[in-house]
Design an enzyme around this catalytic site. Structure first.
Site, short mmCIF file in Angstrom:
data_model
loop_
_atom_site.label_atom_id
_atom_site.label_comp_id
_atom_site.label_asym_id
_atom_site.label_seq_id
_atom_site.Cartn_x
_atom_site.Cartn_y
_atom_site.Cartn_z
N LYS A 111 0.81 -1.22 0.00
CA LYS A 111 0.00 0.00 0.00
C LYS A 111 0.84 1.27 0.00
O LYS A 111 0.39 2.31 -0.46
CB LYS A 111 -0.99 -0.01 1.17
CG LYS A 111 -2.07 -1.05 0.96
CD LYS A 111 -3.28 -0.87 1.84
CE LYS A 111 -4.35 -1.87 1.44
NZ LYS A 111 -5.52 -1.88 2.27
N LYS A 193 -4.96 -10.21 -5.78
CA LYS A 193 -6.23 -10.39 -5.06
C LYS A 193 -7.26 -9.33 -5.44
O LYS A 193 -6.90 -8.20 -5.80
CB LYS A 193 -6.00 -10.40 -3.54
CG LYS A 193 -5.80 -9.06 -2.90
CD LYS A 193 -6.08 -9.11 -1.40
CE LYS A 193 -6.24 -7.69 -0.88
NZ LYS A 193 -7.11 -7.52 0.23
N LYS A 196 -11.00 -3.67 -2.95
CA LYS A 196 -11.93 -2.53 -3.04
C LYS A 196 -11.27 -1.32 -3.69
O LYS A 196 -11.89 -0.56 -4.39
CB LYS A 196 -12.37 -2.08 -1.63
CG LYS A 196 -13.27 -3.02 -0.91
CD LYS A 196 -13.81 -2.30 0.32
CE LYS A 196 -13.88 -3.21 1.51
NZ LYS A 196 -12.60 -3.31 2.25
N1 AQP Z 1 -9.60 -10.92 -2.35
C1 AQP Z 1 -9.96 -11.37 -1.16
N2 AQP Z 1 -10.25 -12.68 -0.99
C2 AQP Z 1 -10.63 -13.16 0.22
N3 AQP Z 1 -10.76 -12.38 1.32
C3 AQP Z 1 -10.48 -11.08 1.18
N4 AQP Z 1 -10.51 -10.04 2.04
C4 AQP Z 1 -10.13 -8.91 1.41
N5 AQP Z 1 -9.86 -9.16 0.13
C5 AQP Z 1 -10.07 -10.50 -0.05
C6 AQP Z 1 -10.93 -10.16 3.44
O1 AQP Z 1 -12.04 -9.29 3.61
C7 AQP Z 1 -12.06 -8.84 4.96
C8 AQP Z 1 -12.32 -7.37 4.98
O2 AQP Z 1 -11.26 -6.73 4.32
P1 AQP Z 1 -10.91 -5.23 4.65
O3 AQP Z 1 -12.11 -4.42 4.44
O4 AQP Z 1 -10.32 -5.15 6.00
O5 AQP Z 1 -9.85 -4.76 3.62
P2 AQP Z 1 -8.65 -5.44 2.90
O6 AQP Z 1 -8.24 -6.74 3.51
O7 AQP Z 1 -7.56 -4.46 2.79
O8 AQP Z 1 -9.37 -5.76 1.54
P3 AQP Z 1 -9.65 -4.89 0.26
O9 AQP Z 1 -10.98 -5.27 -0.22
O10 AQP Z 1 -8.52 -5.12 -0.66
O11 AQP Z 1 -9.73 -3.39 0.71
P4 AQP Z 1 -8.74 -2.21 0.39
O12 AQP Z 1 -8.63 -2.16 -1.09
O13 AQP Z 1 -9.36 -1.00 0.99
O14 AQP Z 1 -7.43 -2.57 1.03
C9 AQP Z 1 -10.73 -9.24 5.57
O15 AQP Z 1 -10.93 -10.33 6.44
C10 AQP Z 1 -9.88 -9.65 4.40
O16 AQP Z 1 -8.99 -10.68 4.72
#
Ligand code: AQP
Length: 328
Positions: A111, A193, A196
């Site tokens: 990030k 992966k 969001k």
């Molecule tokens: N691609 C994924 N596959 C499976 N699990 C996933 N998680 C995130 N991406 C995947 C799981 O979703 C939960 C919530 O995630 P988060 O909102 O804490 O954010 P993150 O892990 O940083 O996921 P994002 O969607 O990629 O958000 P951004 O882009 O804002 O960083 C967690 O339990 C995570 O493991």
């Protein structure tokens, strides 16, 4: 009863990766465990956000928790910032954490795009806030996607250090990842992966995407030139990812799906996957529309925060006591 804690960031609308990796487990666990599910809005501040949008997204994520089937009578649902103990506990834990261990966090490296000098301090220290989130509830199990494994390991290291140096206060949490769906990949780039905050809208399917958009996104999803529906992560990451999604939404095993589509090619496979996905998400979307602006979400969050504050403050008090922080 086993205590469970987890949370999602209001950094966008929850997508299939968040759902299949984490939120679906939340629902499965609510009948047999004492669970606390949080919208971690303080974590979302680690990257600059529009304030009004952050407020709306916080309520969106809470409404999604309810729409996917979380029941506030069974699970405690709340917003992180409504429980001030999280930030105080994070400070206390920062004081026993090491720059070295945080520097090894892969998410920080990704990030901050390799430029630690210009990255926000919050982005660097946020795994400690996450540790505080989990430890305050004495959680034994933490349902998350595979991408969070390193942060849960760090949480255990910090908890062990605290218990060793200040006396037994924390339960050591264990990660809970689903057998299928722990890492859902981006539709347009299946070696990364689903996320969001991806720049391309073709990366993910949000739980609230309308049927037309779901159809377009799945039609565009990257596959390969073999035209054989077969699960092979190494050589067919795109098709394997779609098989995972199809299997979890339909309840049909990946093996069976491979047999079903033998000789049929990607056209029929994608057509059916589109239908299965739209059908699965329809009731979630309807429930979301029903409750999002009804006042119900805010009501649930207020009750949840009251309960969460009680549990979190109890642990925080033990932390202060152990560390010699005066409480008059
Ligand atoms: N691609 C994924 N596959 C499976 N699990 C996933 N998680 C995130 N991406 C995947 C799981 O979703 C939960 C919530 O995630 P988060 O909102 O804490 O954010 P993150 O892990 O940083 O996921 P994002 O969607 O990629 O958000 P951004 O882009 O804002 O960083 C967690 O339990 C995570 O493991």
């Amino acid at each position: 009863m086993v205590r469970v804690f987890s949370g999602a960031q209001p950094t966008g609308i929850i997508h299939l990766g968040n759902y299949l990796g984490a939120l679906k487990q939340y629902v499965d666990l609510q009948n047999e465990t004492d669970c606390y599910y949080c919208v971690v809005n303080m974590h979302a501040l680690t990257i600059p956000r529009d304030p009004q949008e952050l407020k709306e997204k916080t309520l969106d994520v809470a409404a999604i928790y309810l729409a996917i089937g979380l029941d506030p009578k069974k699970a405690t649902l709340f917003v992180q910032s409504q429980v001030p103990a999280h930030t105080e506990a994070a400070w206390l834990l920062q004081c026993i954490s090491r720059v070295g261990e945080l520097s090894r966090m892969v998410q920080f490296k990704e990030k901050s795009k390799g430029s630690a000098e210009s990255a926000g301090v919050g982005l660097f220290t946020y795994p400690i806030l996450q540790a505080a989130d989990i430890l305050l509830y004495q959680a034994e199990k933490v349902p998350v996607g595979e991408d969070q494994r390193q942060h849960i390991e760090l949480t255990r290291d910090i908890a062990e250090r605290f218990n060793r140096d200040y006396g037994e206060v924390f339960t050591l949490p264990e990660i809970l990842v689903p057998k299928v769906g722990a890492k859902i990949m981006a539709l347009d780039e299946p070696t990364k992966k689903m996320s969001k905050s991806a720049e391309s809208k073709w990366n993910s399917i949000a739980l609230l995407d309308d049927p037309k958009l779901i159809e377009k996104k799945l039609k565009r999803a990257v596959t390969d030139s073999e035209n054989q529906v077969r699960y092979d992560l190494e050589t067919k990451p795109g098709v394997s990812n779609l098989l995972t999604i199809y299997s979890t939404f339909s309840g049909i095993s990946i093996r069976e799906l491979e047999r079903k589509y033998e000789g049929l090619g990607y056209g029929q496979f994608k057509k059916d996957l589109i239908e299965v996905t739209i059908d699965y998400l329809r009731p979630i979307q309807e429930r979301f529309q029903e409750i999002r602006h009804s006042g119900y979400v805010e009501e649930v969050l207020k009750d949840g925060a009251e309960k969460a504050n009680q549990v979190a403050n109890e642990t925080l008090s033990k932390m202060r006591q152990a560390m010699g922080i005066i409480q008059l």
